[in-house]
Design a protein around this motif. Sequence first.
Motif, PDB file in Angstrom:
ATOM      1  N   VAL A  57      -2.794 -12.468 -10.153  1.00 47.08           N
ATOM      2  CA  VAL A  57      -3.578 -12.110  -8.971  1.00 47.08           C
ATOM      3  C   VAL A  57      -2.662 -11.929  -7.757  1.00 47.08           C
ATOM      4  O   VAL A  57      -2.901 -11.074  -6.908  1.00 47.08           O
ATOM      5  CB  VAL A  57      -4.635 -13.205  -8.699  1.00 47.08           C
ATOM      6  CG1 VAL A  57      -5.371 -12.932  -7.404  1.00 47.08           C
ATOM      7  CG2 VAL A  57      -5.631 -13.267  -9.845  1.00 47.08           C
ATOM      8  N   ARG A  58      -1.599 -12.718  -7.710  1.00 52.98           N
ATOM      9  CA  ARG A  58      -0.694 -12.613  -6.557  1.00 52.98           C
ATOM     10  C   ARG A  58       0.030 -11.270  -6.549  1.00 52.98           C
ATOM     11  O   ARG A  58       0.293 -10.697  -5.489  1.00 52.98           O
ATOM     12  CB  ARG A  58       0.277 -13.785  -6.549  1.00 52.98           C
ATOM     13  CG  ARG A  58      -0.471 -15.084  -6.214  1.00 52.98           C
ATOM     14  CD  ARG A  58       0.271 -16.296  -6.676  1.00 52.98           C
ATOM     15  NE  ARG A  58       1.236 -16.729  -5.692  1.00 52.98           N
ATOM     16  CZ  ARG A  58       2.099 -17.725  -5.908  1.00 52.98           C
ATOM     17  NH1 ARG A  58       2.113 -18.336  -7.079  1.00 52.98           N
ATOM     18  NH2 ARG A  58       2.944 -18.084  -4.986  1.00 52.98           N
ATOM     19  N   CYS A  59       0.373 -10.761  -7.723  1.00 49.33           N
ATOM     20  CA  CYS A  59       0.960  -9.419  -7.801  1.00 49.33           C
ATOM     21  C   CYS A  59      -0.070  -8.367  -7.389  1.00 49.33           C
ATOM     22  O   CYS A  59       0.265  -7.409  -6.690  1.00 49.33           O
ATOM     23  CB  CYS A  59       1.459  -9.121  -9.211  1.00 49.33           C
ATOM     24  SG  CYS A  59       3.118  -9.715  -9.538  1.00 49.33           S
ATOM     25  N   ASP A  60      -1.305  -8.546  -7.837  1.00 46.31           N
ATOM     26  CA  ASP A  60      -2.367  -7.605  -7.455  1.00 46.31           C
ATOM     27  C   ASP A  60      -2.515  -7.568  -5.939  1.00 46.31           C
ATOM     28  O   ASP A  60      -2.635  -6.503  -5.341  1.00 46.31           O
ATOM     29  CB  ASP A  60      -3.709  -8.011  -8.081  1.00 46.31           C
ATOM     30  CG  ASP A  60      -3.747  -7.743  -9.580  1.00 46.31           C
ATOM     31  OD1 ASP A  60      -2.862  -7.015 -10.071  1.00 46.31           O
ATOM     32  OD2 ASP A  60      -4.657  -8.260 -10.246  1.00 46.31           O
ATOM     33  N   GLU A  61      -2.524  -8.747  -5.333  1.00 53.44           N
ATOM     34  CA  GLU A  61      -2.675  -8.821  -3.876  1.00 53.44           C
ATOM     35  C   GLU A  61      -1.512  -8.135  -3.180  1.00 53.44           C
ATOM     36  O   GLU A  61      -1.698  -7.399  -2.212  1.00 53.44           O
ATOM     37  CB  GLU A  61      -2.753 -10.286  -3.424  1.00 53.44           C
ATOM     38  CG  GLU A  61      -4.070 -10.944  -3.772  1.00 53.44           C
ATOM     39  CD  GLU A  61      -4.066 -12.449  -3.553  1.00 53.44           C
ATOM     40  OE1 GLU A  61      -5.115 -13.062  -3.751  1.00 53.44           O
ATOM     41  OE2 GLU A  61      -2.996 -13.008  -3.178  1.00 53.44           O
ATOM     42  N   ALA A  62      -0.295  -8.376  -3.680  1.00 54.88           N
ATOM     43  CA  ALA A  62       0.891  -7.758  -3.074  1.00 54.88           C
ATOM     44  C   ALA A  62       0.834  -6.241  -3.228  1.00 54.88           C
ATOM     45  O   ALA A  62       1.124  -5.494  -2.284  1.00 54.88           O
ATOM     46  CB  ALA A  62       2.159  -8.312  -3.721  1.00 54.88           C
ATOM     47  N   GLY A  63       0.422  -5.766  -4.419  1.00 59.13           N
ATOM     48  CA  GLY A  63       0.309  -4.329  -4.655  1.00 59.13           C
ATOM     49  C   GLY A  63      -0.705  -3.689  -3.728  1.00 59.13           C
ATOM     50  O   GLY A  63      -0.463  -2.610  -3.179  1.00 59.13           O
ATOM     51  N   LEU A  64      -1.816  -4.377  -3.536  1.00 64.04           N
ATOM     52  CA  LEU A  64      -2.861  -3.853  -2.660  1.00 64.04           C
ATOM     53  C   LEU A  64      -2.381  -3.805  -1.211  1.00 64.04           C
ATOM     54  O   LEU A  64      -2.673  -2.846  -0.485  1.00 64.04           O
ATOM     55  CB  LEU A  64      -4.118  -4.718  -2.780  1.00 64.04           C
ATOM     56  CG  LEU A  64      -5.395  -4.115  -2.217  1.00 64.04           C
ATOM     57  CD1 LEU A  64      -5.722  -2.794  -2.904  1.00 64.04           C
ATOM     58  CD2 LEU A  64      -6.555  -5.083  -2.359  1.00 64.04           C
ATOM     59  N   LYS A  65      -1.631  -4.819  -0.793  1.00 69.10           N
ATOM     60  CA  LYS A  65      -1.094  -4.823   0.573  1.00 69.10           C
ATOM     61  C   LYS A  65      -0.151  -3.651   0.791  1.00 69.10           C
ATOM     62  O   LYS A  65      -0.193  -2.983   1.819  1.00 69.10           O
ATOM     63  CB  LYS A  65      -0.347  -6.140   0.849  1.00 69.10           C
ATOM     64  CG  LYS A  65      -1.287  -7.271   1.139  1.00 69.10           C
ATOM     65  CD  LYS A  65      -0.659  -8.308   2.034  1.00 69.10           C
ATOM     66  CE  LYS A  65      -1.717  -9.317   2.417  1.00 69.10           C
ATOM     67  NZ  LYS A  65      -1.367 -10.102   3.576  1.00 69.10           N
ATOM     68  N   VAL A  66       0.722  -3.413  -0.203  1.00 66.50           N
ATOM     69  CA  VAL A  66       1.677  -2.305  -0.096  1.00 66.50           C
ATOM     70  C   VAL A  66       0.923  -0.975  -0.069  1.00 66.50           C
ATOM     71  O   VAL A  66       1.204  -0.109   0.764  1.00 66.50           O
ATOM     72  CB  VAL A  66       2.688  -2.334  -1.261  1.00 66.50           C
ATOM     73  CG1 VAL A  66       3.497  -1.050  -1.308  1.00 66.50           C
ATOM     74  CG2 VAL A  66       3.610  -3.539  -1.125  1.00 66.50           C
ATOM     75  N   ALA A  67      -0.054  -0.822  -0.965  1.00 63.03           N
ATOM     76  CA  ALA A  67      -0.810   0.430  -1.028  1.00 63.03           C
ATOM     77  C   ALA A  67      -1.567   0.667   0.275  1.00 63.03           C
ATOM     78  O   ALA A  67      -1.596   1.788   0.791  1.00 63.03           O
ATOM     79  CB  ALA A  67      -1.780   0.389  -2.213  1.00 63.03           C
ATOM     80  N   THR A  68      -2.163  -0.372   0.821  1.00 60.95           N
ATOM     81  CA  THR A  68      -2.912  -0.248   2.067  1.00 60.95           C
ATOM     82  C   THR A  68      -1.989   0.131   3.225  1.00 60.95           C
ATOM     83  O   THR A  68      -2.303   1.012   4.025  1.00 60.95           O
ATOM     84  CB  THR A  68      -3.636  -1.579   2.391  1.00 60.95           C
ATOM     85  OG1 THR A  68      -4.488  -1.900   1.292  1.00 60.95           O
ATOM     86  CG2 THR A  68      -4.464  -1.473   3.645  1.00 60.95           C
ATOM     87  N   ALA A  69      -0.824  -0.526   3.291  1.00 65.57           N
ATOM     88  CA  ALA A  69       0.139  -0.224   4.348  1.00 65.57           C
ATOM     89  C   ALA A  69       0.651   1.208   4.228  1.00 65.57           C
ATOM     90  O   ALA A  69       0.807   1.910   5.229  1.00 65.57           O
ATOM     91  CB  ALA A  69       1.312  -1.210   4.284  1.00 65.57           C
ATOM     92  N   LEU A  70       0.871   1.650   2.986  1.00 64.86           N
ATOM     93  CA  LEU A  70       1.363   3.013   2.762  1.00 64.86           C
ATOM     94  C   LEU A  70       0.311   4.042   3.179  1.00 64.86           C
ATOM     95  O   LEU A  70       0.631   5.041   3.837  1.00 64.86           O
ATOM     96  CB  LEU A  70       1.743   3.199   1.295  1.00 64.86           C
ATOM     97  CG  LEU A  70       2.355   4.548   0.925  1.00 64.86           C
ATOM     98  CD1 LEU A  70       3.621   4.809   1.732  1.00 64.86           C
ATOM     99  CD2 LEU A  70       2.669   4.598  -0.553  1.00 64.86           C
TER     100      LEU A  70
END
Length: 121
Positions: A57-70
Amino acid sequence: MKQPITGYHKDAEDHWVAELACGHGQHVRHDPPWMERPWVTTEEGRNNHLGVELNCVRCDEAGLKVATALLEECRKTLIESYESAGISGLCDEGQFESAVGSIQTLDLNKIVAKALSTTKG
Ligand SMILES: [Zn+2]
């Protein structure tokens, strides 16, 4: 995001934590009837589960943060470039090309670092 188990350790409360390839840890409790994981109670069971993938889940959260920022950076850059090209007197097509081209100038490392720096803490 699925990540393979690479090892194990116990936390301060004597619960088993699976160490995942991404560097994150995840509790793997055997706590019947809520959580059935008898394999975690034996060394053989744990060894047999090395390489098994768990959803991190922590990787999912990090991926979502990166995608949102991008997404946000793309949106901002597109609009700024489109407007700037308009002010420079370019036609609609020129503005569009300028905006699309501006995405190439995005500093991905910077966006990723900034997105993940707000994840910690
Ligand atoms: Zn992870």
